[in-house]
Design a protein around this motif. Structure first.
Motif, PDB file in Angstrom:
ATOM      1  N   ALA A 284     -30.477   0.976 -37.018  1.00  0.00           N
ATOM      2  CA  ALA A 284     -30.586   1.851 -38.197  1.00  0.00           C
ATOM      3  C   ALA A 284     -30.255   1.114 -39.492  1.00  0.00           C
TER       4      ALA A 284
ATOM      5  N   PRO B  17     -34.321   6.846 -38.454  1.00  0.00           N
ATOM      6  CA  PRO B  17     -33.227   7.638 -37.876  1.00  0.00           C
ATOM      7  C   PRO B  17     -33.054   9.029 -38.480  1.00  0.00           C
TER       8      PRO B  17
ATOM      9  N   THR C 283     -31.827   9.563 -46.056  1.00  0.00           N
ATOM     10  CA  THR C 283     -30.967   8.376 -45.894  1.00  0.00           C
ATOM     11  C   THR C 283     -31.623   7.227 -46.663  1.00  0.00           C
ATOM     12  N   PRO C 284     -30.808   6.277 -47.130  1.00  0.00           N
ATOM     13  CA  PRO C 284     -31.347   5.311 -48.103  1.00  0.00           C
ATOM     14  C   PRO C 284     -32.383   4.338 -47.544  1.00  0.00           C
ATOM     15  N   VAL C 285     -32.074   3.710 -46.416  1.00  0.00           N
ATOM     16  CA  VAL C 285     -33.009   2.695 -45.889  1.00  0.00           C
ATOM     17  C   VAL C 285     -34.336   3.358 -45.514  1.00  0.00           C
ATOM     18  N   CYS C 286     -34.238   4.516 -44.878  1.00  0.00           N
ATOM     19  CA  CYS C 286     -35.460   5.233 -44.471  1.00  0.00           C
ATOM     20  C   CYS C 286     -36.317   5.574 -45.680  1.00  0.00           C
TER      21      CYS C 286
ATOM     22  N   ARG D 173     -34.811   2.239 -35.226  1.00  0.00           N
ATOM     23  CA  ARG D 173     -36.091   2.015 -35.924  1.00  0.00           C
ATOM     24  C   ARG D 173     -37.064   1.374 -34.934  1.00  0.00           C
TER      25      ARG D 173
HETATM   26  C1  BEZ Z   1     -30.634   4.697 -43.623  1.00  0.00           C
HETATM   27  O1  BEZ Z   1     -31.823   4.940 -43.505  1.00  0.00           O
HETATM   28  O2  BEZ Z   1     -30.142   4.286 -44.662  1.00  0.00           O
HETATM   29  C2  BEZ Z   1     -29.720   4.866 -42.443  1.00  0.00           C
HETATM   30  C3  BEZ Z   1     -30.004   5.840 -41.497  1.00  0.00           C
HETATM   31  C4  BEZ Z   1     -29.135   6.015 -40.434  1.00  0.00           C
HETATM   32  C5  BEZ Z   1     -28.022   5.190 -40.324  1.00  0.00           C
HETATM   33  C6  BEZ Z   1     -27.798   4.199 -41.239  1.00  0.00           C
HETATM   34  C7  BEZ Z   1     -28.637   4.034 -42.329  1.00  0.00           C
END
Ligand code: BEZ
Length: 211
Positions: free
Chosen positions: A142, A39, A43-46, A123
């Motif tokens: 996301a 997304p 950003t943390p998860v990405c 994603r």
């Molecule tokens: C993430 O990558 O942490 C993330 C990106 C967009 C929305 C929520 C989380």
């Protein structure tokens, strides 16, 4: 635009990436490819997903798969973010990250789901075959990071089933027994699988995975 479906040709595009400009069809020509969206940069998860993909470089290479990440951020953001991936995930980005600020890739591949978010991609992940056809698509919201072991597992299945008339059962992993597809008669199966197979039902025939 109608959703891209399995069997459709993967749309072509020309874009800037962290490895320089590409025309997608030229760089994937004759190879398996993975195109996956995240997304947003920073950003943390990405950050964890891109680090994990970089760590799996040898696994993708062993399968002859070229990997491309994409997000709707500009190339300057991608370049600035790469350092964070190295700092936090312990691995440098080693595959091209596509900059898609005008969303042409995201739109062509249906990666924006407006009822989830009308500007950022979900994603999405596409596995594309050497014939440039979409072999598999997976979509996560996301908030949920993907399981890249599963991505490698499905590539193993796709590559095996592209070569042999077999299918892979639930939770199958490379090396485990497979299923002879119903389109293959017992007569044909004798030629294709001379080592024999186990018939649990006439439509459920189990055979060691072909080499
Ligand atoms: C993430 O990558 O942490 C993330 C990106 C967009 C929305 C929520 C989380």
């Amino acid at each position: 635009m109608p959703a891209l479906l399995i069997g459709d040709e993967a749309p072509d595009f020309e874009v800037e990436t962290t490895d320089g400009p590409i025309r997608f069809h030229d760089v994937i020509d004759g190879s398996w490819a993975v195109l996956f969206s995240h997304p947003k940069d920073f950003t943390p998860v990405c950050t964890t997903e891109l680090g994990m993909t970089a760590k799996l470089k040898d696994e993708f290479a062993a399968r002859g798969v070229k990997v491309f990440g994409v997000s709707v951020d500009p190339i300057e953001d991608h370049r600035a973010w790469i350092g964070d991936i190295k700092d936090t995930q312990g691995v440098a980005l080693n595959f091209p990250l596509i900059a898609d600020p005008d969303r042409k890739v995201a739109t062509a591949y249906g990666m924006i789901h407006p009822n989830a978010n009308d500007t950022l991609t979900v994603r999405s992940l596409f596995v594309i075959g050497p014939d440039k056809k979409i072999k598999l698509k997976i979509e996560y919201p996301a908030s949920t990071g993907r399981n890249f072991d599963e991505v490698l597992r499905v590539i193993d299945s796709l590559q095996l089933t592209a070569k042999h008339q077999v299918a892979t059962p639930a939770n199958w992993k490379a090396g485990e027994d497979v299923i002879i597809v119903p389109a293959v008669s017992d007569e044909e199966a004798k030629e294709k699988f001379p080592g024999g197979w186990k018939t649990l039902k006439p439509y459920l025939r189990i055979v060691p995975a072909p080499k």
